[in-house]
Design an enzyme around this catalytic site. Structure first.
Site, short mmCIF file in Angstrom:
data_model
loop_
_atom_site.label_atom_id
_atom_site.label_comp_id
_atom_site.label_asym_id
_atom_site.label_seq_id
_atom_site.Cartn_x
_atom_site.Cartn_y
_atom_site.Cartn_z
CE1 TYR A 29 -3.89 -2.18 0.08
CE2 TYR A 29 -2.75 -3.34 1.86
CZ TYR A 29 -3.77 -3.28 0.91
OH TYR A 29 -4.67 -4.32 0.80
CG HIS A 106 -9.39 -1.23 -5.50
ND1 HIS A 106 -9.97 -1.45 -4.28
CD2 HIS A 106 -10.35 -1.37 -6.43
CE1 HIS A 106 -11.25 -1.74 -4.48
NE2 HIS A 106 -11.51 -1.68 -5.77
#
Ligand code: DHK
Length: 148
Positions: A29, A106
């Site tokens: 991430y 995302h």
């Protein structure tokens, strides 16, 4: 949509665990925190004379309540639903209520990850889906939604 609503703020929603950005699995991430993401969204919107409203919750019901409140208030929604992407019919049902364009974001390329991340309940009702651009995906979504 009224003219006032069309230039209204863009709601930037983040779902469960995204408050842990920067700490949580940075190899997937990235190193940016949620505050960094919100600042990026604010900067991007400002380039187009637009404003954002940022909201994050780890609770499905809180996200749904915020989406209900957004009806008539915002011009568009950018949402990273986190894990709710793959599980929540209720979130999807809520997202159609404001009747505004939705961009699903995302950070990671969910299609290159576990199979359970390949299905999204949100994608069929989204105007666009961005995956794998890192946090730049949020900026791309805001730029797209801000252009007249
Ligand atoms: C974020 C999450 O929290 C995961 O549950 C999704 C998404 C992927 C992301 O890439 O931003 O599967």
């Amino acid at each position: 949509m009224t003219t006032e609503q069309a230039t209204g703020p863009i709601l930037v929603l983040n779902g469960p665990n995204l408050n842990m950005l920067g700490t949580r699995q940075p190899e997937i991430y990235g190193a940016d925190t949620l505050d960094d993401v919100v600042a990026l969204c604010e900067r991007t919107a400002a380039r187009f004379d637009r404003r954002i409203i940022a909201f994050q919750s780890n609770h499905e019901g809180a996200l749904i309540d915020r989406i209900h409140q957004a009806r008539g208030e915002v011009s568009a929604i950018v949402i990273n639903p986190g894990g709710l992407t793959h599980t929540s019919v209720a979130l999807r049902d809520a997202l159609v209520i404001p009747e505004v364009p939705i961009v699903e974001v995302h950070i990671s390329n969910v299609h290159a990850r576990e199979e359970f991340r390949h299905h999204s309940f949100v994608s069929p009702i989204a105007t666009a889906v961005i995956a794998g651009l890192g946090v730049q995906g949020y900026a791309a979504a805001i730029e797209y939604l801000s252009k007249p």
